[in-house]
Write a protein that holds these residues in place. Structure first.
Motif, mmCIF file in Angstrom:
data_model
loop_
_atom_site.group_PDB
_atom_site.id
_atom_site.type_symbol
_atom_site.label_atom_id
_atom_site.label_comp_id
_atom_site.label_asym_id
_atom_site.label_seq_id
_atom_site.Cartn_x
_atom_site.Cartn_y
_atom_site.Cartn_z
ATOM 1 N N PHE A 1 25.186 32.932 52.375
ATOM 2 C CA PHE A 1 24.451 32.928 51.120
ATOM 3 C C PHE A 1 25.043 33.947 50.149
ATOM 4 O O PHE A 1 25.709 34.907 50.552
ATOM 5 C CB PHE A 1 22.972 33.232 51.372
ATOM 6 N N GLN A 2 24.772 33.733 48.863
ATOM 7 C CA GLN A 2 25.402 34.528 47.809
ATOM 8 C C GLN A 2 25.199 36.031 48.004
ATOM 9 O O GLN A 2 26.135 36.809 47.872
ATOM 10 C CB GLN A 2 24.875 34.104 46.440
ATOM 11 N N HIS A 3 23.984 36.445 48.319
ATOM 12 C CA HIS A 3 23.685 37.872 48.452
ATOM 13 C C HIS A 3 23.549 38.290 49.918
ATOM 14 O O HIS A 3 22.986 39.334 50.220
ATOM 15 C CB HIS A 3 22.419 38.220 47.670
ATOM 16 N N GLY B 1 30.170 45.115 50.393
ATOM 17 C CA GLY B 1 31.217 44.440 51.152
ATOM 18 C C GLY B 1 30.849 44.264 52.608
ATOM 19 O O GLY B 1 31.127 43.225 53.215
ATOM 20 N N MET B 2 30.178 45.276 53.191
ATOM 21 C CA MET B 2 29.767 45.174 54.585
ATOM 22 C C MET B 2 28.658 44.151 54.772
ATOM 23 O O MET B 2 28.625 43.430 55.775
ATOM 24 C CB MET B 2 29.337 46.549 55.107
ATOM 25 N N VAL B 3 27.743 44.065 53.798
ATOM 26 C CA VAL B 3 26.698 43.041 53.864
ATOM 27 C C VAL B 3 27.325 41.652 53.927
ATOM 28 O O VAL B 3 26.925 40.788 54.723
ATOM 29 C CB VAL B 3 25.738 43.163 52.663
ATOM 30 N N LEU C 1 28.749 36.921 57.012
ATOM 31 C CA LEU C 1 29.771 35.969 57.464
ATOM 32 C C LEU C 1 29.789 35.894 58.987
ATOM 33 O O LEU C 1 29.891 34.798 59.558
ATOM 34 C CB LEU C 1 31.139 36.387 56.922
ATOM 35 N N ALA C 2 29.674 37.038 59.653
ATOM 36 C CA ALA C 2 29.618 37.041 61.122
ATOM 37 C C ALA C 2 28.431 36.226 61.612
ATOM 38 O O ALA C 2 28.537 35.470 62.589
ATOM 39 C CB ALA C 2 29.541 38.477 61.642
#
Length: 273
Positions: free
Chosen positions: A97-99, A155-157, A162-163
């Motif tokens: 998702f986007q956020h 970036g970590m979010v 993605l994981a």
């Protein structure tokens, strides 16, 4: 040869959209739209505000029903499938998702482990190993896995999200504005990560993005939505040859021309003229 390789070699259709129309009252969003996504490619959806990109993505996911036409995913009509079939299909795809849409009360580790735990098919020690492996694949170290979403950088979010999208080893990955909110360096690194994971995991990808650099770096084909229809669908080189106001403004303005030249320079560097 693996099943994915066989499908890709045959150009097997993973998503088939036929005669799709979408109306909300008197407003028509899509009018007789047809397109396909083939195994192993990255298809990107672009268009101006209100062109129906997100609506189309939600229809492919089975979250919204079109007014007419059909959406088939892995050969199954997504809007005629029963609940059990739909759940089986959803286990074959992942969604970024986007956020990020991480669960705020769960750690990074638990966000990734959650889809595996929902299946109740793996013992907890295997869930732990698999979740840590997925986090490692996206560049999140085990020492960072216990962090809560509020303690993660943007970036970590994205990486944790993605994981989680990859937790069930999907064949199909959906990306909604994957680089939105990232600075140029982080955006480029995230694009490289997606490209690497797509190769390593042999993914088929459907992406919505406004970012030209992301679009041109990842896309096999680009679907341009405007005027309630698909006004162009093909490679970047094919799309920019279509005479349409949105394509002129989006691809052939100064920023678009710079991005296109950057794509050509990259291809020449990797493959030669």
């Amino acid at each position: 040869m693996a099943a994915f390789d066989q499908a890709q070699a045959r150009g097997q259709t993973v998503i088939d959209i036929a005669g799709l129309s979408t109306r909300f009252g008197d407003v028509t969003v899509h009018d007789n739209l047809s397109m396909d996504v083939r195994a192993g490619e990255v298809v990107s959806l672009v268009g101006g505000s209100g062109s129906g990109k997100t609506t189309l993505l939600r229809q492919i996911l089975g979250l919204e029903r079109p007014s007419a036409g059909s959406v088939r995913v892995f050969g199954v009509d997504i809007h005629r499938a029963d609940a059990a079939t739909l759940q089986t299909l959803r286990n074959r795809w992942g969604m970024l998702f986007q956020h990020g849409a991480l669960f705020s009360a769960m750690s990074a580790f638990d966000n990734v482990a959650q889809p595996m735990r929902e299946l109740r098919a793996l013992p907890e020690d295997l869930v732990r190993d698999a979740a840590l492996l997925k986090l490692q694949m996206v560049g999140i170290a085990p020492s960072q896995a216990a962090r809560m979403p509020a303690d993660l950088s943007g970036g970590m979010v994205k990486r944790v999200a993605l994981a989680r999208a990859l937790a069930l080893e999907p064949e199909l990955l959906f990306l909604d504005e994957p680089t939105a909110g990232l600075d140029p360096a982080l955006s480029e690194a995230f694009v490289d990560l997606i490209a690497m994971l797509r190769r390593e995991m042999r993914l088929t990808v459907v992406m919505v993005t406004h970012d030209l650099d992301t679009l041109l770096a990842l896309s096999s084909r680009i679907a341009v939505l405007a005027d309630r229809r698909l006004v162009a669908f093909g490679s970047a080189e094919e799309v920019v040859r279509v005479d349409h106001p949105f394509i002129h403004d989006y691809f052939l303005g100064q920023r678009g021309l710079r991005a296109l030249q950057g794509m050509r320079d990259m291809k020449e560097h990797h493959y030669g003229k």
